[in-house]
Design a protein around this motif. Structure first.
Motif, PDB file in Angstrom:
ATOM      1  N   CYS A  36      26.901  31.311  58.893  1.00  0.00           N
ATOM      2  CA  CYS A  36      27.762  30.318  59.557  1.00  0.00           C
ATOM      3  C   CYS A  36      29.187  30.802  59.782  1.00  0.00           C
ATOM      4  CB  CYS A  36      27.786  29.014  58.776  1.00  0.00           C
ATOM      5  SG  CYS A  36      28.644  29.128  57.154  1.00  0.00           S
ATOM      6  N   GLY A  37      29.597  31.910  59.178  1.00  0.00           N
ATOM      7  CA  GLY A  37      30.927  32.436  59.378  1.00  0.00           C
ATOM      8  C   GLY A  37      32.005  31.809  58.509  1.00  0.00           C
ATOM      9  N   GLU A  38      31.611  30.953  57.556  1.00  0.00           N
ATOM     10  CA  GLU A  38      32.593  30.279  56.688  1.00  0.00           C
ATOM     11  C   GLU A  38      33.411  31.307  55.907  1.00  0.00           C
ATOM     12  OE1 GLU A  38      34.587  27.154  54.734  1.00  0.00           O
ATOM     13  OE2 GLU A  38      33.232  27.088  56.457  1.00  0.00           O
ATOM     14  N   ASP A  39      34.717  31.067  55.775  1.00  0.00           N
ATOM     15  CA  ASP A  39      35.624  31.937  55.005  1.00  0.00           C
ATOM     16  C   ASP A  39      35.375  31.710  53.509  1.00  0.00           C
ATOM     17  OD1 ASP A  39      37.566  33.486  53.940  1.00  0.00           O
ATOM     18  OD2 ASP A  39      39.259  32.423  54.845  1.00  0.00           O
ATOM     19  N   LEU A  40      35.007  32.767  52.784  1.00  0.00           N
ATOM     20  CA  LEU A  40      34.705  32.667  51.344  1.00  0.00           C
ATOM     21  C   LEU A  40      35.762  33.352  50.482  1.00  0.00           C
ATOM     22  CD1 LEU A  40      30.855  33.426  51.383  1.00  0.00           C
ATOM     23  CD2 LEU A  40      31.992  31.189  51.415  1.00  0.00           C
ATOM     24  N   THR A  41      36.915  33.663  51.065  1.00  0.00           N
ATOM     25  CA  THR A  41      37.928  34.423  50.340  1.00  0.00           C
ATOM     26  C   THR A  41      38.363  33.709  49.074  1.00  0.00           C
ATOM     27  OG1 THR A  41      38.716  35.325  52.445  1.00  0.00           O
ATOM     28  CG2 THR A  41      40.187  35.535  50.547  1.00  0.00           C
ATOM     29  N   GLU A  42      38.525  32.421  49.112  1.00  0.00           N
ATOM     30  CA  GLU A  42      39.011  31.663  47.960  1.00  0.00           C
ATOM     31  C   GLU A  42      37.885  31.065  47.127  1.00  0.00           C
ATOM     32  OE1 GLU A  42      42.121  31.716  47.188  1.00  0.00           O
ATOM     33  OE2 GLU A  42      42.613  32.866  49.000  1.00  0.00           O
ATOM     34  N   THR A  43      36.641  31.302  47.519  1.00  0.00           N
ATOM     35  CA  THR A  43      35.508  30.731  46.780  1.00  0.00           C
ATOM     36  C   THR A  43      35.184  31.623  45.584  1.00  0.00           C
ATOM     37  OG1 THR A  43      34.598  29.842  48.837  1.00  0.00           O
ATOM     38  CG2 THR A  43      33.101  29.994  46.933  1.00  0.00           C
ATOM     39  N   PRO A  44      35.155  31.056  44.343  1.00  0.00           N
ATOM     40  CA  PRO A  44      34.846  31.884  43.164  1.00  0.00           C
ATOM     41  C   PRO A  44      33.378  32.319  43.173  1.00  0.00           C
ATOM     42  CG  PRO A  44      34.995  29.588  42.545  1.00  0.00           C
ATOM     43  CD  PRO A  44      35.438  29.653  43.979  1.00  0.00           C
ATOM     44  N   PRO A  45      33.083  33.536  42.679  1.00  0.00           N
ATOM     45  CA  PRO A  45      31.681  33.994  42.633  1.00  0.00           C
ATOM     46  C   PRO A  45      30.896  33.256  41.553  1.00  0.00           C
ATOM     47  CG  PRO A  45      33.114  35.604  41.597  1.00  0.00           C
ATOM     48  CD  PRO A  45      34.023  34.553  42.190  1.00  0.00           C
ATOM     49  N   VAL A  46      29.615  33.067  41.797  1.00  0.00           N
ATOM     50  CA  VAL A  46      28.737  32.446  40.798  1.00  0.00           C
ATOM     51  C   VAL A  46      28.017  33.517  39.964  1.00  0.00           C
ATOM     52  CG1 VAL A  46      28.395  30.357  42.151  1.00  0.00           C
ATOM     53  CG2 VAL A  46      26.852  32.312  42.466  1.00  0.00           C
ATOM     54  N   ALA A  47      28.014  34.771  40.433  1.00  0.00           N
ATOM     55  CA  ALA A  47      27.369  35.866  39.705  1.00  0.00           C
ATOM     56  C   ALA A  47      27.914  37.189  40.251  1.00  0.00           C
ATOM     57  CB  ALA A  47      25.850  35.820  39.846  1.00  0.00           C
ATOM     58  N   VAL A  48      27.720  38.225  39.470  1.00  0.00           N
ATOM     59  CA  VAL A  48      28.114  39.564  39.879  1.00  0.00           C
ATOM     60  C   VAL A  48      26.934  40.508  39.612  1.00  0.00           C
ATOM     61  CG1 VAL A  48      29.650  41.531  39.468  1.00  0.00           C
ATOM     62  CG2 VAL A  48      30.567  39.199  39.404  1.00  0.00           C
ATOM     63  N   GLN A  49      26.486  41.196  40.637  1.00  0.00           N
ATOM     64  CA  GLN A  49      25.442  42.212  40.457  1.00  0.00           C
ATOM     65  C   GLN A  49      26.105  43.546  40.126  1.00  0.00           C
ATOM     66  OE1 GLN A  49      23.193  42.174  44.108  1.00  0.00           O
ATOM     67  NE2 GLN A  49      21.937  40.430  43.442  1.00  0.00           N
ATOM     68  N   ARG A  50      25.494  44.295  39.202  1.00  0.00           N
ATOM     69  CA  ARG A  50      26.121  45.519  38.722  1.00  0.00           C
ATOM     70  C   ARG A  50      25.220  46.733  38.952  1.00  0.00           C
ATOM     71  NH1 ARG A  50      28.160  41.557  35.349  1.00  0.00           N
ATOM     72  NH2 ARG A  50      30.367  41.811  34.756  1.00  0.00           N
ATOM     73  N   ARG A  51      25.813  47.822  39.371  1.00  0.00           N
ATOM     74  CA  ARG A  51      25.164  49.127  39.444  1.00  0.00           C
ATOM     75  C   ARG A  51      26.155  50.166  38.930  1.00  0.00           C
ATOM     76  NH1 ARG A  51      22.331  48.941  45.499  1.00  0.00           N
ATOM     77  NH2 ARG A  51      21.059  47.069  45.111  1.00  0.00           N
ATOM     78  N   GLN A  52      25.670  51.112  38.110  1.00  0.00           N
ATOM     79  CA  GLN A  52      26.545  52.109  37.514  1.00  0.00           C
ATOM     80  C   GLN A  52      26.223  53.505  38.049  1.00  0.00           C
ATOM     81  OE1 GLN A  52      26.384  51.891  33.225  1.00  0.00           O
ATOM     82  NE2 GLN A  52      27.652  50.044  33.165  1.00  0.00           N
ATOM     83  N   VAL A  53      27.258  54.273  38.288  1.00  0.00           N
ATOM     84  CA  VAL A  53      27.118  55.671  38.696  1.00  0.00           C
ATOM     85  C   VAL A  53      27.742  56.533  37.608  1.00  0.00           C
ATOM     86  CG1 VAL A  53      27.757  57.427  40.397  1.00  0.00           C
ATOM     87  CG2 VAL A  53      27.197  55.096  41.155  1.00  0.00           C
ATOM     88  N   TRP A  54      26.928  57.363  36.996  1.00  0.00           N
ATOM     89  CA  TRP A  54      27.404  58.273  35.952  1.00  0.00           C
ATOM     90  C   TRP A  54      27.702  59.627  36.601  1.00  0.00           C
ATOM     91  CZ3 TRP A  54      26.141  57.539  30.283  1.00  0.00           C
ATOM     92  CH2 TRP A  54      25.919  56.192  29.997  1.00  0.00           C
ATOM     93  N   ASP A  55      28.889  60.151  36.371  1.00  0.00           N
ATOM     94  CA  ASP A  55      29.274  61.393  37.019  1.00  0.00           C
ATOM     95  C   ASP A  55      30.213  62.177  36.106  1.00  0.00           C
ATOM     96  OD1 ASP A  55      29.451  63.332  38.932  1.00  0.00           O
ATOM     97  OD2 ASP A  55      30.392  62.076  40.469  1.00  0.00           O
TER      98      ASP A  55
END
Length: 387
Positions: free
Chosen positions: A16-35
């Protein structure tokens, strides 16, 4: 815990194009890169002040730490890493120089590095002496030997090992002179496991034979004579190993007596059948010397005459089925020959035995090897637990 985090925000809703800049996240997906970071060599400059005494004119200078002895030198971190790569990872010096040049643009100098290796070996002699003495009193040890060219001449590396200790010894000879010089087996009263070499049997204590050797010889006998007893005896040894492994895993002190009698009885039947089908060669008339026997006959006679040593693992669950512990501790000597070539000097072979025995012991006891080597260069070598 990660060392760094990068957050990727959602700034709008795709449907829908709604602006989500000020909307707090409900979850965070994580991926790690070891280097690996680009780590430059750290250069620490030590500066000793020089002053002129206003009273007497004496030139006074501060004292450098004892470990800082040259205008330019390598620190313990670099020297420990070179020793680790050479003695544990078995890299030749030429490849180490390439590695340091490629990773850190450091032109590694051969002289200081080799002097540091000699220093490590010398400082480890008291540590390995402690290991040697501990092995004299250990309840059970494994021992083996392997050939290696030193100064273009075939010489020998010997080992005496336990699950927590490794002693490596370089000597010009293979036999009794070398074993006596190592000075472990002559003092033992416990169990010594080996491959059946006659020299080992001359020493005191109880003996156990390596059944991995017997398995290989039974396979060869099966192919040579095509007799049923060989395959059946090979299967029986596997059943004995399975039964003892299961009893050990269950925490039992010994095999069930009924099962033990059944296994040992079957062993006697098969060995007797093998001896019957492979009779001994008798001396020719007028000759007293015992004639040469077939490999199959020699194997059967060993399994018959030394059945107590061959089957000690069935009677005593603390004795392993094979001598693989000692063979593993020696295997890297042969790998070293393939990777880096033979030893140019006897001193080099002795140093390799000392440092490699120390690293093998440290690994068995769960020590980080780089730290163990750095402690040697710092003058306080790690000391293994010998009980």
């Amino acid at each position: 815990m990660p060392d760094d985090e990068i957050r990727y925000p959602v700034d709008h809703c795709d449907p829908c194009g709604e602006d989500l800049t000020e909307t707090p996240p409900v979850a965070v997906q994580r991926r790690q890169v070891w280097d690996l970071p680009e780590q430059p060599i750290v250069v620490t400059e030590h500066q000793a002040e020089v002053k002129i005494c206003p009273s007497c004119g004496t030139r006074a200078r501060a004292t450098f730490p004892p470990e800082v002895q040259a205008p330019v030198q390598y620190g313990p971190g670099i020297l420990a890493l070179t020793a680790y790569l050479h003695y544990y990872q078995l890299g030749p010096l030429a490849r180490l120089r390439e590695l340091f040049r490629d990773l850190w643009q450091l032109p590694l100098s051969t002289g200081p590095v080799m002097r540091s290796w000699r220093r490590v070996a010398a400082r480890l002699e008291p540590v390995m002496e402690t290991v040697r003495v501990a092995l004299q009193d250990a309840p059970r040890v494994n021992t083996d030997e392997t050939g290696m060219r030193v100064e273009s001449i075939l010489q020998w590396f010997h080992t005496v090992s336990t699950p927590g200790l490794t002693y490596l010894f370089a000597h010009a000879k293979r036999g009794k002179d070398a074993v006596d010089a190592m000075d472990i087996l002559p003092h033992r009263i416990g169990t010594t496991q080996h491959d059946g070499w006659a020299t080992y049997r001359a020493y005191p204590g109880q003996h156990a034979l390596c059944n991995a050797h017997h398995e290989r010889e039974l396979i060869a006998a099966q192919e040579a004579v095509h007799q049923d007893w060989a395959g059946e005896l090979l299967t029986l040894l596997g059943q004995m190993k399975t039964a003892t492994d299961a009893a050990r895993a269950a925490g039992r002190a010994e095999l069930n007596s009924g099962l033990r009698v059944q296994l040992l009885t079957r062993y006697d039947v098969l060995v007797r059948e093998g001896l019957r089908q492979n009779p001994a060669n008798h001396p020719a008339p007028g000759r007293r010397r015992r004639p040469k026997q077939t490999k199959t006959r020699n194997l059967l006679e060993r399994l018959d005459q030394h059945r107590t040593e061959a089957l000690l693992f069935v009677h005593d669950l603390s004795v392993p089925f094979d001598n693989n512990l000692a063979e593993r501790d020696l295997r890297m000597v042969k790998v070293r020959q393939k990777v880096s070539g033979t030893f140019r000097t006897t001193d080099g072979a002795t140093a390799f035995a000392t440092v490699r025995g120390y690293l093998s012991t440290a690994k068995k006891q769960g020590q980080p090897l780089l730290a163990a080597l750095r402690s040697v260069l710092g003058g306080m070598p790690w000391m293994p637990t010998t009980r």
